[in-house]
Design an enzyme around this catalytic site. Structure first.
Site, mmCIF file in Angstrom:
data_model
loop_
_atom_site.group_PDB
_atom_site.id
_atom_site.type_symbol
_atom_site.label_atom_id
_atom_site.label_comp_id
_atom_site.label_asym_id
_atom_site.label_seq_id
_atom_site.Cartn_x
_atom_site.Cartn_y
_atom_site.Cartn_z
ATOM 1 N N ASP A 473 60.234 59.781 39.255
ATOM 2 C CA ASP A 473 60.413 60.840 40.333
ATOM 3 C C ASP A 473 59.782 62.020 40.324
ATOM 4 O O ASP A 473 59.168 62.252 39.517
ATOM 5 C CB ASP A 473 62.270 61.102 40.088
ATOM 6 C CG ASP A 473 62.779 61.726 41.566
ATOM 7 O OD1 ASP A 473 61.945 61.993 42.555
ATOM 8 O OD2 ASP A 473 64.058 61.625 41.525
ATOM 9 N N ASP A 543 65.998 58.923 50.416
ATOM 10 C CA ASP A 543 67.388 59.478 49.721
ATOM 11 C C ASP A 543 68.512 59.053 50.951
ATOM 12 O O ASP A 543 69.599 58.739 50.522
ATOM 13 C CB ASP A 543 67.593 60.907 49.332
ATOM 14 C CG ASP A 543 67.058 60.946 47.899
ATOM 15 O OD1 ASP A 543 66.680 59.890 47.169
ATOM 16 O OD2 ASP A 543 66.887 62.230 47.430
HETATM 17 C C1 GLA Z 1 65.877 62.601 43.764
HETATM 18 C C2 GLA Z 1 65.941 61.020 43.944
HETATM 19 C C3 GLA Z 1 67.312 60.455 43.670
HETATM 20 C C4 GLA Z 1 67.865 60.796 42.433
HETATM 21 C C5 GLA Z 1 67.760 62.442 42.412
HETATM 22 C C6 GLA Z 1 68.087 62.562 41.023
HETATM 23 O O1 GLA Z 1 66.504 63.076 44.841
HETATM 24 O O2 GLA Z 1 65.355 60.643 45.244
HETATM 25 O O3 GLA Z 1 67.398 59.285 43.999
HETATM 26 O O4 GLA Z 1 66.990 60.340 41.478
HETATM 27 O O5 GLA Z 1 66.369 62.763 42.530
HETATM 28 O O6 GLA Z 1 68.055 64.055 40.697
#
Ligand code: GLA
Length: 723
Positions: A473, A543
């Site tokens: 990420d 997301d």
């Molecule tokens: C980001 C990612 C999510 C999750 C969060 C965790 O927003 O897109 O899928 O992994 O971080 O902090």
């Protein structure tokens, strides 16, 4: 195919349906003759004489500005009468930046060119390298082209060589320059924000410069490094268009400049704002690769050409066609609030459903009970997870699941042991208040010691716990653009050096763990680009998993990227991002148009929901080969209509999968027909769900009646060719 025609001093490049022709004119300038529809080699003479009368300067005109300003050039230069935006700007030790780049030599070789440290097309094709020499300095600009007979994609990159002894400064070093013929172009922007990535927007290309860019240190949610110029009104099935995609994940820019004489110059590469690279004597600078794509059958064909190319030449061949893990990710189920027992209960619930990988998201390491601390401390938090990751891995093993793990390798929390030990490892000037985003700072990946350290700690965790899947990420944009170790005159190299550091870590991890499956993520789809796809066969698309918004996001993403690269999960309702409630079946159908998984608390499901999910997974396993290898056809545009529909057709046209969703119902819309696409007109197909059998021709020309559905309800049809 690449040919050199000595008599005409012309280069003929071509792929499946396009030609790209260049010519060295009487003064030694490299001009573009034609980019577009496939031409006959015999047409070269006519093209040269036609264009020559207008644009080719003769020897005595070497210094006439009016000629340079109208010449369709392969590399726009600065300060010598080409008043359009330049492709490269090279400042010499004496402060002068004008350059006159003329043909010196060329070489044609089999295979692709390599770009050190940067992702690029992996194999095949033929490569042409044309060296242009600057009349005023010892700098050489090498234009690189690879063409493949089987694709409509042409790759471009630029190498700038300093053949002298004194350093020069690169103030701009774009990857490509393409001159498009006169037309009224519409230009595509895939813009967006967090949870709303890659929304298509078309605008007319007016006189002057249109620019899409990111200054965020990543390719970004806000603008994807891909544009399309369409001759006239954009359409899925007809019309001429040109795609320009960067294989790059950092701050970028692509510009389209319509000039007073009608041509449009499109160029792009590393964003030149803030960029300044010192090139020592004898050194070379390599730009990222650009992928140009031509279609004379509209957007659908362009997207399929990009998809095929990315799948076959960019994405890791070890994974691209492999069945993707069907994951359960705990993020939306627990956020930071979990312990070993909670995770075990999710794993227990997942096993009987057919899910094969449990992905443990943020919160397993350091002091990480919220987003204000712990990043950088990649050691399991045993207080939270009794028995550590080993216990979770063992539990997965007992239930027949594999374990995946979340990392955010490029980040550091100020409240972390890593920051307390190495405050200078964060991006920004020590002692100067940094901008905080999501309460975290960015690690200085321009530094080898930092990348080495992160590689070490990640490798240990992966090795010691049998991790089969990593979600990498990256949750904040870059600010400051300053390294405590770069000298004052090299700070302009920061943003690009940072991305080189990111690529080097990805490269080292993929080499050290060849069986490790990696999914990319950047606060959702904030770095969804061809550069990342070189290392990660799939990327978390957004997301936002709401079955209405996701349909829009996946539609926009599919303009340039294959469905197999889009990681798509079913989540809970009301949806955490939009508050909308949609049927579980629709969430499943939309997610099935990508790499499939779940992102919800499985322990809270009713028996009926569990049954439905088991069914969804079985259904997905019937079509996942289509997702991996098939051709996508976009049928009903959700941005302009009250429905969304897409279909995937197998390459041999014996099988197809259609998904549709009703978005905003109006009275009487249930008698509408949907015309299918991509089928073999001469074969008969049966729709399994309804038993309807009809010829491919009728299904495509007349269509099928849309089912009667309420808003957000959906359908999925499986079509099989009748033997
Ligand atoms: C980001 C990612 C999510 C999750 C969060 C965790 O927003 O897109 O899928 O992994 O971080 O902090």
């Amino acid at each position: 195919m690449i040919l050199y025609d000595k008599q005409n001093r012309a280069f003929v490049l071509g792929g499946k349906n396009y030609s790209y022709l260049m010519h060295v004119n009487a003064c030694g300038f490299l001009q573009n003759l034609h980019y577009g529809s496939k031409t006959e080699i015999g047409d070269l003479g006519y093209l040269i004489s036609h264009i020559g009368s207008k644009y080719a300067p003769v020897k005595s005109d070497l210094n006439m500005d009016c000629l340079f300003d109208v010449m369709p050039s392969e590399c726009g230069s600065y300060g010598r009468g080409d008043f359009r935006e330049p492709t490269v700007v090279i400042e010499r030790a004496d402060g002068a930046s004008m350059s006159r780049l003329r043909y010196a030599s060329h070489k044609i070789t089999n295979g692709v060119y390599n770009i050190p440290g940067l992702p690029h097309a992996r194999s095949g094709g033929q490569t042409l390298e044309i060296t242009l020499k600057d009349d005023f300095s010892p700098v050489e600009v090498v234009l690189k082209y690879t063409a493949w007979d089987e694709y409509d994609v042409l790759s471009r990159a630029t190498e700038i060589r300093n053949a002298g002894k004194e350093s020069v400064k690169l103030n701009k070093a774009f990857s490509f320059c393409a001159e498009l013929p006169e037309a009224e172009y519409k230009m595509l922007r895939l813009h967006g924000s967090w949870a709303m990535e890659r929304m298509p927007e078309w605008n007319s290309v007016a006189h002057g410069v249109a620019r899409i860019q990111s200054l965020r240190g990543a390719s970004s949610h806000q603008m994807n490094p891909l544009t399309v110029l369409f001759d006239g009104e954009p359409s899925e099935r007809t019309g001429e268009c040109y795609g320009f995609m960067l294989v790059y994940s950092g701050s970028f820019a692509i510009t389209a400049e319509k000039t007073y004489f009608g041509y449009t110059r499109v160029q792009g590469g590393i964003n030149d704002i803030g960029f300044r690279w010192e090139l020592g004597g004898g050194e070379s600078f390599y730009t990222p690769q650009a992928l140009l794509c031509y279609s004379e059958q509209g957007m659908g064909e362009l997207s399929r050409a990009y998809s095929d190319f990315l799948r076959e030449r960019i994405i890791d061949p070890a994974f691209v066609n492999k069945r993707r893990p069907i994951v359960i990710n705990n993020w939306e189920a627990t956020y930071f609030d979990f312990d070993a027992e909670k995770l075990k209960s999710i794993i227990d619930a997942a096993a009987p459903l057919g899910i094969d990988t449990f992905v443990l998201d943020d919160g397993w390491f350091g002091k990480r009970d919220g987003d204000t601390s712990g990043l950088g401390d990649w050691l399991v938090n045993e207080k939270k997870l009794k028995g550590g990751l080993k216990a979770v891995a063992e539990h997965c093993g007992k239930r027949g699941l594999k374990l995946g793990l979340w990392f955010e390798p490029e980040m550091i929390s100020e409240d972390s042991d890593l920051y307390r030990a190495h405050p200078d490892w964060a991006v920004g000037k020590l002692g100067q208040e940094p901008v905080r985003s999501r309460n975290q700072l960015v690690l200085d990946f321009t530094r080898k010691d930092v990348v080495d350290y992160i590689f070490g700690v990640m490798s240990d965790v992966i090795k010691n716990n049998g991790i089969s899947y990593v979600k990498w990420d990256m949750n904040r944009p870059m600010t400051e653009f300053y390294s405590n170790t770069l000298s004052a005159d090299r700070q302009g190299e920061f943003a690009h050096r940072y991305i080189l550091g990111v690529y080097s870590l990805a490269e080292r991890l993929t080499a050290a763990f060849p069986d490790l499956f990696m999914e990319g993520c950047a606060g959702g789809g904030g770095r969804f680009d061809a550069g990342m796809l070189y290392y990660f066969p799939q990327f978390w698309t957004s997301d936002d998993t709401d079955a209405f918004q996701r349909a829009l996001i996946q539609w926009g993403t599919s303009v340039g990227y294959p469905v197999s690269a889009m990681s798509c999960h079913v989540s809970v309702c009301p949806n955490h991002q939009t508050g909308r409630t949609t049927p579980l079946s629709t969430r499943g159908n939309i997610a099935s148009l990508g790499a499939f998984g779940y992102e919800l608390d499985l322990t809270k499901l009713s028996d009926e929901e569990k049954r439905d999910i088991k069914r969804q997974i079985l259904d997905y396993k019937r079509i996942d080969a289509l997702v991996l290898n098939g051709d996508l056809y976009r049928l009903i545009d959700p941005f302009g209509d009250k429905w969304f529909a897409e279909m995937i057709v197998s390459k041999d046209k014996t099988e197809a999968y259609v998904v549709g969703e009703r978005l905003r119902g109006v009275p009487n819309d249930i008698t509408r027909r949907i015309k299918l696409d991509g089928l073999d007109p001469d074969r008969n197909y049966t729709v399994e769900e309804s038993g309807v059998t009809a010829s491919g021709k009728s299904l495509m020309r007349i269509g099928l009646v849309l089912p009667s559905l309420a808003d957000y309800e959906s359908f999925a049809w499986h079509l099989k060719a009748v033997k």
